[in-house]
Design a protein around this motif. Structure first.
Motif, PDB file in Angstrom:
ATOM      1  N   TYR A 173     -27.839  24.311 -11.895  1.00 62.43           N
ATOM      2  CA  TYR A 173     -26.558  23.608 -11.983  1.00 62.43           C
ATOM      3  C   TYR A 173     -26.051  23.590 -13.426  1.00 62.43           C
ATOM      4  O   TYR A 173     -24.855  23.783 -13.676  1.00 62.43           O
ATOM      5  N   ALA A 174     -26.941  23.347 -14.361  1.00 62.79           N
ATOM      6  CA  ALA A 174     -26.540  23.337 -15.773  1.00 62.79           C
ATOM      7  C   ALA A 174     -26.009  24.702 -16.183  1.00 62.79           C
ATOM      8  O   ALA A 174     -25.020  24.801 -16.927  1.00 62.79           O
ATOM      9  N   GLU A 175     -26.631  25.760 -15.686  1.00 61.06           N
ATOM     10  CA  GLU A 175     -26.189  27.113 -16.031  1.00 61.06           C
ATOM     11  C   GLU A 175     -24.827  27.440 -15.432  1.00 61.06           C
ATOM     12  O   GLU A 175     -24.111  28.302 -15.941  1.00 61.06           O
ATOM     13  N   THR A 179     -22.089  19.403 -16.555  1.00 61.47           N
ATOM     14  CA  THR A 179     -22.581  18.591 -17.672  1.00 61.47           C
ATOM     15  C   THR A 179     -23.155  17.259 -17.223  1.00 61.47           C
ATOM     16  O   THR A 179     -23.672  16.501 -18.032  1.00 61.47           O
ATOM     17  N   THR A 180     -23.039  16.958 -15.921  1.00 64.63           N
ATOM     18  CA  THR A 180     -23.663  15.775 -15.329  1.00 64.63           C
ATOM     19  C   THR A 180     -24.417  16.212 -14.082  1.00 64.63           C
ATOM     20  O   THR A 180     -23.863  16.911 -13.226  1.00 64.63           O
ATOM     21  N   LEU A 181     -25.678  15.791 -13.983  1.00 65.02           N
ATOM     22  CA  LEU A 181     -26.532  16.144 -12.860  1.00 65.02           C
ATOM     23  C   LEU A 181     -27.134  14.874 -12.266  1.00 65.02           C
ATOM     24  O   LEU A 181     -27.333  13.888 -12.980  1.00 65.02           O
ATOM     25  N   LYS A 182     -27.444  14.916 -10.983  1.00 65.82           N
ATOM     26  CA  LYS A 182     -28.102  13.776 -10.342  1.00 65.82           C
ATOM     27  C   LYS A 182     -29.232  14.271  -9.450  1.00 65.82           C
ATOM     28  O   LYS A 182     -29.077  15.273  -8.733  1.00 65.82           O
ATOM     29  N   MET A 183     -30.352  13.566  -9.492  1.00 64.43           N
ATOM     30  CA  MET A 183     -31.522  13.925  -8.697  1.00 64.43           C
ATOM     31  C   MET A 183     -31.994  12.728  -7.878  1.00 64.43           C
ATOM     32  O   MET A 183     -31.742  11.578  -8.217  1.00 64.43           O
ATOM     33  N   LYS A 184     -32.672  13.018  -6.769  1.00 69.64           N
ATOM     34  CA  LYS A 184     -33.241  11.969  -5.921  1.00 69.64           C
ATOM     35  C   LYS A 184     -34.577  11.499  -6.499  1.00 69.64           C
ATOM     36  O   LYS A 184     -35.357  12.290  -7.037  1.00 69.64           O
ATOM     37  N   GLY A 358     -16.726  26.344 -12.376  1.00 72.48           N
ATOM     38  CA  GLY A 358     -17.736  25.571 -13.083  1.00 72.48           C
ATOM     39  C   GLY A 358     -17.749  24.142 -12.604  1.00 72.48           C
ATOM     40  O   GLY A 358     -17.951  23.871 -11.416  1.00 72.48           O
ATOM     41  N   ASN A 359     -17.517  23.213 -13.513  1.00 65.55           N
ATOM     42  CA  ASN A 359     -17.560  21.791 -13.143  1.00 65.55           C
ATOM     43  C   ASN A 359     -16.165  21.185 -13.006  1.00 65.55           C
ATOM     44  O   ASN A 359     -15.983  19.979 -13.183  1.00 65.55           O
ATOM     45  N   ARG A 360     -15.177  22.006 -12.630  1.00 66.12           N
ATOM     46  CA  ARG A 360     -13.824  21.483 -12.396  1.00 66.12           C
ATOM     47  C   ARG A 360     -13.266  22.014 -11.085  1.00 66.12           C
ATOM     48  O   ARG A 360     -13.476  23.173 -10.729  1.00 66.12           O
ATOM     49  N   TYR A 361     -12.557  21.136 -10.385  1.00 66.03           N
ATOM     50  CA  TYR A 361     -11.765  21.546  -9.226  1.00 66.03           C
ATOM     51  C   TYR A 361     -10.299  21.597  -9.643  1.00 66.03           C
ATOM     52  O   TYR A 361      -9.810  20.704 -10.345  1.00 66.03           O
ATOM     53  N   PHE A 362      -9.605  22.618  -9.168  1.00 64.59           N
ATOM     54  CA  PHE A 362      -8.175  22.748  -9.426  1.00 64.59           C
ATOM     55  C   PHE A 362      -7.429  22.586  -8.110  1.00 64.59           C
ATOM     56  O   PHE A 362      -7.681  23.309  -7.136  1.00 64.59           O
ATOM     57  N   LEU A 363      -6.534  21.614  -8.074  1.00 72.65           N
ATOM     58  CA  LEU A 363      -5.751  21.321  -6.882  1.00 72.65           C
ATOM     59  C   LEU A 363      -4.502  22.182  -6.876  1.00 72.65           C
ATOM     60  O   LEU A 363      -3.837  22.331  -7.897  1.00 72.65           O
TER      61      LEU A 363
END
Length: 392
Positions: A173-175, A179-184, A358-363
């Motif tokens: 995910y970082a690759e 820039t923000t990750l979450k794990m269980k 990447g880490n952005r959605y474009f509407l």
């Protein structure tokens, strides 16, 4: 905080306050419900209190106004949906506020915090989609957004993964640019805390200090366990601790927030905006409403307003392509969650969706919601489970 709480409650009790929707009238003459066969996930997914998740299903509700305009929304299979649609079809031409009030109060006896309230919200979203399509503008713009992109964060980290598999997934995910990750965390209902600490340490070491890292216990821990765990992983720079204790136990949340060094993130299980002030008063610093599961679009707007008034951050679970629509109406720091192990297969069935880079959605600029299920493809492949039209 007490005065702000009362002020917010007055706002929430006032009902929908956007003039452009209050002036709209709707005469719903046709409704259509379609559901797809469950999509098998590539591999099962586990969190601390549920699993294995092995498949995903989805459905939509479509409403046609007398002027021929359609509105669509993702929904869930429920007898409540048919009853709500029946109310719309027999109500005649009415202002939006009257339609919504009738829908909202019709589920009173089943509670405003349960699944029926979510169904109301899904029908409400279809009405909003219809209104935006009438105007020829994207829904997020109709709701006041001034930008056409949102930031997203990556989550995963199934509790059944080995430490090596977990690290490899988070690095992936970082690759991709997240820039923000979450794990269980909270494996074995908190009986493997030493292992959980080691997993957080290993991920932090692998992704580096610049990546924001969050953890999610899915409500599995007691206050004592959650506080102890938070203290033991605080040195690894954890941004938030999601659902550290039972979501309905506000006393436990307050106890955790008063003792733990990592901010609490809560709200995914809530269906009413009226609950969120109590979450803030109990110490939550990250609010996590799932917009498509709230009891209406105004419920989302109320929670977003509360977050801005109290300095809380917003991170939105659920379908990220839909969450992006709502996140665009909030401060730019608002994040849409992509739970990759569950979301990735789902995206293959969209005919249209926000573009992710990447880490952005474009509407996009298309009218209404930017999300459309490819029902023609699903039908051709024999993957439509049900297709119901009212009146039949």
């Amino acid at each position: 905080m007490r005065r702000l709480h009362h002020k917010f409650c007055e706002r929430a009790n006032a009902g929908y306050a956007r003039p452009e929707m209050l002036t709209d009238e709707f005469e719903i003459v046709l409704a259509r419900y379609r559901s797809a066969r469950a999509v098998r996930l590539p591999q099962p997914f586990f969190d601390s209190s549920m699993g294995p998740f092995q498949s995903r299903s989805f459905a939509t509700i479509s409403l046609m106004d007398a002027d021929g305009t359609w509105g669509h929304a993702l929904t869930a299979d429920s007898r409540t949906l048919e009853a709500l649609v029946g109310r719309l079809l027999t109500a005649g031409r009415r202002p939006y506020s009257e339609h919504y009030s009738a829908l909202y109060w019709s589920v009173r006896n089943s509670g405003f915090r349960g699944p029926n309230a979510s169904i109301v919200g899904m029908v409400d979203l279809a009405l909003h989609d219809l209104a935006a399509c009438r105007r020829g503008i994207p829904l997020h713009r109709m709701l006041g957004a001034t930008r056409d992109f949102v930031w997203a964060y990556a989550s995963g980290g199934s509790t059944h993964l080995s430490q090596e598999e977990l690290v490899r997934e988070m690095l992936g995910y970082a690759e991709q640019g997240f820039t923000t990750l979450k794990m269980k965390v909270a494996r074995d209902w908190g009986r493997s805390i030493e292992d959980d600490v080691a997993r957080v340490r290993a991920v932090r070491k692998a992704v580096g200090a610049e990546i924001r890292l969050a953890v999610d216990a899915n409500q599995a821990l007691s206050v004592e366990q959650a506080v102890d765990f938070a203290k033991r992983i605080a040195e690894y720079g954890v941004a938030w601790f999601e659902e550290p204790v039972h979501s309905a136990d506000l006393i436990a949340l307050e106890a955790y927030a008063s003792q733990a060094p990592i901010p609490a993130a809560v709200g995914e299980s809530e269906r009413s905006a009226k609950v969120f002030p109590s979450l803030v008063r109990a110490g939550a610093r990250y609010l996590q409403p799932q917009p498509e599961k709230l009891a209406g679009v105004d419920e989302w707007l109320a929670v977003s307003t509360l977050a801005q008034q109290t300095g809380c951050e917003l991170t939105l679970p659920g379908t990220p392509e839909l969450g992006a629509v709502f996140a665009a109406t909030a401060p730019e720091a608002t994040l849409a969650e992509i739970l990759f192990p569950l979301q990735a297969p789902f995206g293959a069935f969209f005919a249209r969706a926000p573009k992710r880079e990447g880490n952005r959605y474009f509407l996009g600029t298309e009218p209404g919601l930017p999300l459309e299920i490819d029902w023609a493809r699903l039908a051709a492949e024999g993957n439509v489970e049900s297709d119901t039209t009212w009146p039949s």
